[in-house]
Design an enzyme around this catalytic site. Structure first.
Site: not given
Ligand code: FCB
Length: 439
Positions: A162, A345
């Site tokens: 990110e 994620e």
């Molecule tokens: C994302 C991050 C991760 C975590 C999630 C909830 O933006 O990459 O580290 O904090 O959110």
């Protein structure tokens, strides 16, 4: 059912779980500095101990194995490897990841290594961090060091986690480390991470011809907060900054039209060519749709606005709408000519309640995961080359500015005893994986 050989993973990151911040020669990162600055993190929490994964990793690998995970995505803490950011290599830092990688292999779990999940060495921040162009090359040099040591066993590499969120919150509105503010800083941080990505891909290719290399970006569906022309224009700009600015240069060799003028002054010589390296996958972190509104006084003129009042939210206040995941997968797939995509994620934060026997019946998280897995699956017949799904996160952990108050884990961590207890969502996921593998 998902395709055969689909990757079933869990994700974590170094600063959020490792702790052991003063162990084995580790240098300081910007998150050490930031979390120790009074007022920055809820309840004054820090990552000093976190989940103590640095010492308890065998137990965590065991949890992955028992859950039926076939892959584990973790990040390497740059300041453990190069305490001064560059130069002298701390072998004890590399030894830790070496042990972890071997531990994963012994349980048949494929390591997915992310080189940068926001914990920049503080010494580099003292020289400007990502606002400085030099950091791009320093990052590529660090990538080569890690690849030399682990590249015989690690084949899946992500350069960044990110970079868009890191630049916006770390270097734009100042709500994440290093707490720098202002549009010029944010733009520079994005551009230099993009450049760092390109150079690191070159460095990684030089170390391993069999590597699968990609980057991980937060890619959300952006919708207008209200049915107004100015909000629709805001969506275009927000989408370009959030989804496009850290992926278009990598995949298309240019910045999105709506923000191209912002980046123009930063582009030197062959930057766009360097950023545009062939990559093997796009990592997509997805949580929910973002509702954007026209906000002339905000960082870049468009900002988060209200969501529809009847839309459910998680304990983070993030809207829950799985249809946005299907839509965004299709969009990313079409925009970049059907790359291999991994959801790197996806998960949800809820206020878990612990039973007297220590169990957590996290039905809301379980439903969120089930609905988003369904939504991801629906993108496949639409032509999306979706290859894997990683849940965020294996463990409750240090959720940045929110500290330990926000739990995303499928395994509960008691932050007093550090005891791990799988939640109902972990159990459900492991049965789901088993069903997928059995057919
Ligand atoms: C994302 C991050 C991760 C975590 C999630 C909830 O933006 O990459 O580290 O904090 O959110």
């Amino acid at each position: 059912m998902f395709p055969e050989n689909f990757v079933w993973g869990a994700s974590t990151s170094s600063y959020q779980i490792e702790g052991a911040v003063d162990v084995d020669g580790r240098g300081k990162s910007i998150w050490d500095t930031y979390s120790h600055t009074p007022g920055r993190i809820k309840n004054g929490d820090t990552g000093d101990i976190a989940c103590d994964h640095y010492h308890r990793w065998p137990e965590d690998v065991e949890l992955l194995a028992r859950g039926g995970f076939t892959a584990y995505r973790f990040s390497v803490a740059w300041p453990r490897i190069l305490p001064d950011g560059a130069g002298a290599v701390e072998q004890r830092g590399l030894d830790f990841y070496d042990r972890l990688v071997d531990g994963l292999a012994s349980r048949g779990i494929t390591p997915w290594l992310c080189l940068y999940h926001w914990d920049l060495p503080q010494v580099l921040q003292d020289k400007g961090g990502w606002v400085s162009r030099v950091t791009a090359q320093t990052f590529a040099d660090y990538a080569a060091v890690v690849a030399k040591r682990l590249g015989d066993r690690v084949k899946h590499w992500a350069t960044f986690n990110e970079p868009n969120v890191h630049a916006m919150f770390g270097y734009g509105d100042g709500s994440h480390a290093p707490g720098v503010k202002g549009l010029p800083n944010m733009l520079a941080a994005m551009h230099h991470q993009n450049l760092g990505h390109g150079r690191a891909v070159q460095a990684l290719r030089a170390e391993g011809t069999d590597f699968r290399v990609g980057s991980i970006v937060a890619l959300q569906r952006i919708r207008p907060s209200a049915d107004r022309d100015e909000d629709r224009r805001a969506v275009e700009r927000f989408d370009a900054m959030w989804n496009g600015a850290c992926l278009d240069p990598l995949k298309l060799g240019r910045y999105p039209d709506a923000v191209a003028a912002d980046f123009a002054p930063l582009i030197m010589a062959d930057d766009l060519v360097t950023m545009h390296q062939p990559i093997d996958f796009v990592g997509m972190n997805f949580y929910g749709p973002i509702y954007a509104q026209d906000a002339p006084a905000s960082l870049f003129g468009a900002w988060f606005g209200p969501r529809p009042s009847d839309m459910p939210v998680t304990a983070m206040g993030w809207p829950v709408d799985p249809t946005a995941l299907t839509e965004q997968l299709i969009r990313v797939s079409e925009r970049y000519d059907r790359p291999d995509i991994y959801v790197t994620e996806n998960g949800a934060c809820y206020d878990d309640t612990v039973g007297t026997d220590g169990t957590v019946h996290d039905q809301a998280r379980l439903a969120y995961l089930r609905d988003h897995l369904n939504a991801a699956q629906r993108a496949i017949p639409a032509g999306v080359n979706l290859r894997g799904y990683f849940v965020w996160s294996l463990l409750d952990n240090f959720e940045w500015s929110e500290g330990f108050s926000r739990r995303f884990g499928i395994v509960r961590v008691d932050f007093n005893t550090l005891r791990r207890t799988p939640k109902a969502s972990y159990q459900w996921l492991s049965e789901f994986f088993a069903r997928q593998k059995r057919r």
